[in-house]
Scaffold this motif. Sequence first.
Motif, PDB file in Angstrom:
ATOM      1  N   UNK A   4       0.862  -1.168   0.000  1.00 38.35           N
ATOM      2  CA  UNK A   4       0.000   0.000   0.000  1.00 38.35           C
ATOM      3  C   UNK A   4       0.901   1.222   0.000  1.00 38.35           C
ATOM      4  N   UNK A   5       0.294   2.401   0.038  1.00 40.13           N
ATOM      5  CA  UNK A   5       1.111   3.608  -0.095  1.00 40.13           C
ATOM      6  C   UNK A   5       2.107   3.733   1.051  1.00 40.13           C
ATOM      7  N   UNK A   6       1.671   3.434   2.301  1.00 31.65           N
ATOM      8  CA  UNK A   6       2.573   3.553   3.436  1.00 31.65           C
ATOM      9  C   UNK A   6       3.716   2.549   3.341  1.00 31.65           C
ATOM     10  N   UNK A  33      -4.130   4.972  -6.701  1.00 27.78           N
ATOM     11  CA  UNK A  33      -3.252   5.653  -7.630  1.00 27.78           C
ATOM     12  C   UNK A  33      -2.995   4.853  -8.889  1.00 27.78           C
ATOM     13  N   UNK A  34      -3.461   3.636  -8.915  1.00 27.10           N
ATOM     14  CA  UNK A  34      -3.043   2.707  -9.957  1.00 27.10           C
ATOM     15  C   UNK A  34      -3.705   2.971 -11.297  1.00 27.10           C
ATOM     16  N   UNK A  35      -2.951   2.836 -12.386  1.00 29.87           N
ATOM     17  CA  UNK A  35      -3.578   2.789 -13.709  1.00 29.87           C
ATOM     18  C   UNK A  35      -4.356   1.487 -13.856  1.00 29.87           C
ATOM     19  N   UNK A  36      -5.228   1.443 -14.833  1.00 25.83           N
ATOM     20  CA  UNK A  36      -6.017   0.228 -15.071  1.00 25.83           C
ATOM     21  C   UNK A  36      -5.206  -0.847 -15.762  1.00 25.83           C
ATOM     22  N   UNK A 106       4.017  10.681 -10.249  1.00 26.76           N
ATOM     23  CA  UNK A 106       2.772  11.142  -9.628  1.00 26.76           C
ATOM     24  C   UNK A 106       2.424  12.582  -9.988  1.00 26.76           C
ATOM     25  N   UNK A 107       3.318  13.510  -9.656  1.00 25.85           N
ATOM     26  CA  UNK A 107       2.986  14.934  -9.718  1.00 25.85           C
ATOM     27  C   UNK A 107       2.561  15.389 -11.106  1.00 25.85           C
ATOM     28  N   UNK A 108       3.222  14.908 -12.141  1.00 29.07           N
ATOM     29  CA  UNK A 108       2.917  15.351 -13.505  1.00 29.07           C
ATOM     30  C   UNK A 108       2.368  14.226 -14.380  1.00 29.07           C
ATOM     31  N   UNK A 109       2.057  13.110 -13.729  1.00 26.41           N
ATOM     32  CA  UNK A 109       1.511  11.966 -14.452  1.00 26.41           C
ATOM     33  C   UNK A 109       0.195  11.508 -13.877  1.00 26.41           C
ATOM     34  N   UNK A 111      -1.461  12.168 -11.126  1.00 29.39           N
ATOM     35  CA  UNK A 111      -2.405  13.113 -10.527  1.00 29.39           C
ATOM     36  C   UNK A 111      -3.338  13.718 -11.578  1.00 29.39           C
ATOM     37  N   UNK A 112      -2.770  14.259 -12.654  1.00 35.94           N
ATOM     38  CA  UNK A 112      -3.606  14.839 -13.702  1.00 35.94           C
ATOM     39  C   UNK A 112      -4.381  13.755 -14.431  1.00 35.94           C
ATOM     40  N   UNK A 113      -3.795  12.566 -14.553  1.00 37.50           N
ATOM     41  CA  UNK A 113      -4.504  11.457 -15.196  1.00 37.50           C
ATOM     42  C   UNK A 113      -5.801  11.158 -14.461  1.00 37.50           C
ATOM     43  N   UNK A 114      -5.765  11.121 -13.137  1.00 35.16           N
ATOM     44  CA  UNK A 114      -6.978  10.840 -12.376  1.00 35.16           C
ATOM     45  C   UNK A 114      -7.986  11.981 -12.515  1.00 35.16           C
ATOM     46  N   UNK A 115      -7.497  13.235 -12.533  1.00 35.60           N
ATOM     47  CA  UNK A 115      -8.380  14.396 -12.688  1.00 35.60           C
ATOM     48  C   UNK A 115      -9.121  14.327 -14.026  1.00 35.60           C
ATOM     49  N   UNK A 116      -8.407  14.019 -15.082  1.00 36.68           N
ATOM     50  CA  UNK A 116      -9.027  13.916 -16.403  1.00 36.68           C
ATOM     51  C   UNK A 116      -9.922  12.685 -16.514  1.00 36.68           C
ATOM     52  N   UNK A 117      -9.474  11.563 -15.953  1.00 30.45           N
ATOM     53  CA  UNK A 117     -10.276  10.337 -15.986  1.00 30.45           C
ATOM     54  C   UNK A 117     -11.632  10.557 -15.337  1.00 30.45           C
TER      55      UNK A 117
END
Length: 324
Positions: A4-6, A33-36, A106-109, A111-117
Amino acid sequence: MTFNRRTLLTASLVLPIASTAAAKEVWTRPAGMAPDTSAALWPEGHITPPPGLIEQVVQRSDDPNASDRMLERISRPRLDIFRPAKPNGAAVILAPGGGYRYVVVDKEGYELARWLRDRGVTVYVLFYRLPGDGWTNGADVPLADAQRAVRLVRRRAGTDGIDPARVVFGGFSAGGQVATSLLTRFDAKAYAPIDAADTLSARPDALAAIYPVVSMDPAIAHAVSREKLIGANPDAAREALYSPERNTRADQPPLWLLHAEDDSVVKVDNSVRLREATRAVGAPVEAHFFERGAHGFGLMKTAGLPVAIWPELLWNWLGSHKIV
């Protein structure tokens, strides 16, 4: 073993990826955070990594709620795919930054991917090869991967439920140099065709560059990216070829630019020059310059600043071009 993240954050900061199985452990486990899925850019065996090139993930954050990973020594260029519950037909390919030394995850990949998804866009985060890692024709491998990514996404249109005429390419920082190189050299012969995907156009339908590295002019260039891409002492012709603002063309895709005036890492002049060169050839461009924001703000480092509105500005621009 369950991650997990921790778990990832408290483990060693350097996580080597020595095989596809190991890569799967690192890239698909962090909750939320995972891609499909992930798709290789090139067929098995088509590219041969330089000897000793083994991928590794470095975690730069000690905050369990704010992962900030980077991927170094990329030997397996690929697209990590984020699929929306209800696709609207739009596709966005993201090229994160990293000074051509690594690719931010994460920061430039992600994160925005989830926002757009979450808004119905199918998103592809591109992990492109790095020019300083010993590849043959290293300066051209980021562009080759970008061209291949656009073609492969169009080839996957039926599988992923996207419209091949609504494919956007976006890049941050050095990924912005990948993007703006694609802007002006989408039809350059960066690699020899290998399959049916390569019969398709590599020209995106729109392109966004966010605090991008653009120029190789030493007066304004990001010095690390410049040296990694074209070497310490390039001749004038090489410097010009890899400076997108010197290669603008009337048939390039519509361009959207974002930069902070106080960026001390990548000078705002990079975006200003590209905007002016794009206007000079009559191609469409929209640019947003903010007083504050510094470099690398992404989505998470804009709190309390006017630049925080940038994702909505981008969304509205994409709508104006009938992408979303």
